[in-house]
Every structure is written in structure tokens, then in C-alpha cells.
Design a protein around this motif. Structure first.
Motif, PDB file in Angstrom:
ATOM      1  N   PHE A 143       0.817  -1.209   0.000  1.00 61.88           N
ATOM      2  CA  PHE A 143       0.000   0.000   0.000  1.00 61.88           C
ATOM      3  C   PHE A 143       0.851   1.260   0.000  1.00 61.88           C
ATOM      4  N   ALA A 144       1.781   1.347   0.970  1.00 56.29           N
ATOM      5  CA  ALA A 144       2.586   2.559   1.133  1.00 56.29           C
ATOM      6  C   ALA A 144       3.441   2.817  -0.102  1.00 56.29           C
ATOM      7  N   GLY A 145       3.999   1.763  -0.693  1.00 55.78           N
ATOM      8  CA  GLY A 145       4.829   1.914  -1.882  1.00 55.78           C
ATOM      9  C   GLY A 145       4.046   2.477  -3.055  1.00 55.78           C
ATOM     10  N   PHE A 146       2.815   2.014  -3.235  1.00 53.31           N
ATOM     11  CA  PHE A 146       1.979   2.510  -4.328  1.00 53.31           C
ATOM     12  C   PHE A 146       1.668   3.988  -4.127  1.00 53.31           C
ATOM     13  N   ALA A 147       1.271   4.361  -2.914  1.00 53.56           N
ATOM     14  CA  ALA A 147       0.939   5.760  -2.635  1.00 53.56           C
ATOM     15  C   ALA A 147       2.150   6.663  -2.847  1.00 53.56           C
ATOM     16  N   LYS A 148       3.337   6.217  -2.402  1.00 49.20           N
ATOM     17  CA  LYS A 148       4.553   7.019  -2.566  1.00 49.20           C
ATOM     18  C   LYS A 148       4.908   7.180  -4.044  1.00 49.20           C
ATOM     19  N   LEU A 149       4.710   6.130  -4.833  1.00 49.38           N
ATOM     20  CA  LEU A 149       5.002   6.208  -6.261  1.00 49.38           C
ATOM     21  C   LEU A 149       4.139   7.270  -6.924  1.00 49.38           C
TER      22      LEU A 149
END
Length: 377
Positions: free
Chosen positions: A218-224
Motif C-alpha cells: 500500500f505505502a509503496g503505491f501511494a509514494k510512487l
């Protein structure tokens, strides 16, 4: 000043006030002509050289740190060793175009990548975004990305998480293996045996070899999404979903990472509330992200390029064939000719399951025909 010698000829003598001395070079200390200027110039050059050398050392150190940071972000899982040789055949390797300028030609054969979206890493960021903890691993998104030979076009096949499948026996990280399960929910494979079991279940369902898998949390997608400056999507209907905390009127919107993630997770706020409605939103997001990446001049902004690379790798788990920055970079370069216009998104054809109207089963023979088309390269 001027004097006369014994023969009456005029002579010049130094006057001690900066005039020429008896050495005839204009220097009171008798040093060779130009030595002071050369000394100053030499000192300046040494200073410049040391400064450049220091800058170069710092640049190399910084570049090394960046590479180490990005490379260290990636987590690898050795799927090939875990599953052994009892798997579908790999795609046939095609020769690279002749006359390429690259010392090591980029791969051009067809490639299949299982992309999983999960909250398996847990942590504060994922919990704040609606993720689970490390003991409650889930994979709510599963896409088989098939890139055609030549790598200029691709097909993305979404597999509904509620699809009932035969889950094969999977090796467990702790040792031993799971039992074969008939009529199991597709996403139970990941929950039970992680990426290895997810890959084996997809290969059992499709008879298509997964050359790689990529898992994004989740966090990786949002940061991208944030690193790319957001993403622009168009929705055909209003969305109100209390579970994903998303309220969105029909129309075009530019979303930040948190809202884009909420859109990807929205299920109850669109259509009939099933996973099929969510899949449609996810496919829209995939195309929008490709368009955003294409329109962002990353190479012209090293700072943004680093933010995007850090976001991509920070939330990433891959097979060991992609778990280094060099391998990911090679894959990315091989896909440079792929655009959103050449990306086809489809959903596995399904029917309501006779045993449970809240579950689905593959619609045959349409499902088998779809997988067969991917095996043709």
C-alpha cells in the motif's frame, strides 16, 4: 639612478625602491624572471584540481550511496528454487535485432509478470492507509502482465480475488507443504503461502509460466503516485465508499497517492459492490500511471527521478531474477517502447459460482482461450 664608470660611461644602479637592480630583471631578490607569477598560477591550479577531485569523490560516493539505497530497498524471494522444474515452459527466446549499438542487447522475447498488490509488509504507514499487519497477509490485486515479443505491446489480465480455483500443494517457508484444495478462493494462495504459492496457483490456473513476480504494498503505491506528481483519472460515476474513505464525483480528477490508493481499493462504492467493479478502476489507474510516467521528464530532474526510483523500490518484493537495481533497470529499458495506447486490459471471464453467489468461477472455454492466447507469445 645614473652614474659613471672609470671610463666615463653611464651606468644604472638599483635605488632600493622597486627599480631595477644589478641583476637586470626588475626583482630585488634575484629570482628568475616570471617565477612569482608561475608560482601563483601553479598554486591556483592545484587548488582547482583538489576541488575538482574532491567534488568527483563526493559525486562518486553519493552515486554509490544512491545505488546502494535503491538496491537495498528491494526484497527478493527465490521462487524458482522453491517451485523446482515442474512448471510451464518458459517463453522461447527470440534473437535481438541485428546491428544494435548496445554491448549487451536488451531482451526482446515475450515475458509474463505476475503483479500483486498487497498489505503484507504491515508497518505504521500501511496501517494508516488501511493495510494489515505481517500476520495477516492479503493480496487484493492480482494481474498477469503479458508483454508480447518485441516488447512494444502488452495485455494485462486481472484475476478477481473471489475466483474459486484449485489451489495446488505449495511449499511453505517453514518447511513442508500445503494440501491441495479444491474450490478455494484465489487470494487464499497468497495468504497461505506467500508469493511462491500465489505464483504456483496462477501457473496451475493458466498453464502460463510466470517469468517474474512483482509485489507492491500500500505505502509503496501511494509514494510512487506522489513521486510522479499525482495521477489523473476519469470516473464514469460517483463514488462513495466508507471502507476506502473515498468520496469522488463522476468526472476527471487529479489524485495524490492516498486518494489513488483509495480508488484502487474501492469496491463497495461502485457498481454492484463486487470485486469486478474494483478491477475496472484498477485497470484505469494502470493506464493513467503509464501516461503519467510517459509525460514526466524524469531524466531532466535527477531529484524527481530519485524520488520515483526510491518509491518504486521501497515497497517492492520480487523474484530473485529482478531483485537488484541492475535487473530492474534492464527490464525497464526493454519496455521503453511500451505505451498506454498499446496496453490492453481485460478481466478473466467469470460466472457466478453455483455453490456461492458471492464467488465466481472461470467461464469456460473463454477463460482457457484467453490463457492460450498468452502462450502464443
Amino acid at each position: 639612478m645614473t652614474g659613471h664608470d672609470a671610463n666615463g660611461h653611464e651606468t644604472e644602479h638599483g635605488d632600493g625602491r622597486g627599480g631595477r637592480d644589478n641583476h637586470g630583471d626588475g626583482r630585488a631578490d634575484g629570482s628568475p624572471p616570471g617565477e612569482s607569477r608561475r608560482g601563483r598560477r601553479s598554486g591556483a591550479l592545484r587548488a582547482v584540481g583538489l576541488s575538482l577531485a574532491g567534488t568527483l569523490v563526493l559525486g562518486v560516493a553519493a552515486a554509490g550511496w544512491v545505488y546502494w539505497r535503491l538496491d537495498d530497498n528491494i526484497r527478493g524471494v527465490d521462487v524458482d528454487s522453491a517451485l523446482g522444474d515442474n512448471r510451464p515452459a518458459r517463453a522461447v527466446t527470440t534473437p535481438s535485432p541485428s546491428g544494435t549499438a548496445s554491448a549487451v542487447p536488451l531482451p526482446t522475447e515475450a515475458v509474463n509478470i505476475l503483479v500483486l498488490g498487497s498489505d503484507s509488509r504491515g508497518g505504521d504507514e500501511n496501517r494508516e492507509l488501511g493495510g494489515g499487519d505481517s500476520s495477516g497477509a492479503r493480496s487484493d490485486t492480482a494481474m498477469v502482465v503479458h508483454v508480447d515479443a518485441g516488447r512494444t505491446s502488452a495485455t494485462v489480465v486481472s484475476i478477481p480475488r473471489d475466483t474459486l480455483v484449485t489451489r495446488p500443494s505449495c511449499p511453505l517457508p517453514s518447511g513442508g507443504s500445503t494440501e491441495v484444495s479444491h474450490g478455494a478462493m484465489f487470494n487464499s494462495a497468497y495468504a497461505l503461502g506467500g508469493p511462491v504459492c500465489a505464483v504456483k496457483t496462477v501457473e496451475s490456473l493458466t498453464d502460463v509460466r510466470m517469468d517474474h513476480f512483482v509485489e507492491v504494498d500500500f505505502a509503496g503505491f501511494a509514494k510512487l503516485v506522489d513521486a510522479l506528481g499525482g495521477v489523473t483519472v476519469t470516473t464514469a460515476e460517483d463514488i462513495e465508499d466508507e471502507d476506502s474513505h473515498l468520496s469522488l464525483a463522476a468526472g476527471t480528477h487529479h489524485l495524490d497517492g492516498t486518494r489513488a490508493l483509495a480508488l484502487a481499493r474501492t469496491r463497495h462504492g461502485i457498481g454492484d459492490g463486487s470485486d469486478l467493479g474494483r478491477i475496472g478502476l484498477q485497470q484505469t489507474l494502470v493506464k493513467a500511471l503509464l501516461e503519467q510516467i510517459a509525460s514526466t521528464a524524469l531524466l531532466k530532474s535527477p531529484t524527481r527521478l530519485y524520488r520515483v526510483a526510491d518509491a518504486v523500490t521501497a515497497g517492492l518484493t520480487t523474484d530473485t531474477g529482478l531483485d537488484s537495481l541492475a535487473e530492474l533497470t534492464e527490464l525497464g529499458r526493454s519496455l521503453e517502447g511500451l505505451s498506454a495506447a498499446n496496453l490492453t486490459t481485460v478481466t478473466l471471464p467469470v460466472l457466478p459460482a453455483p455453490s456461492d453467489p458471492n464467488r465466481v468461477i472461470p467461464d469456460e472455454p473463454r477463460a482457457s482461450d484467453l490463457w492460450a492466447s498468452l502462450r502464443q507469445g
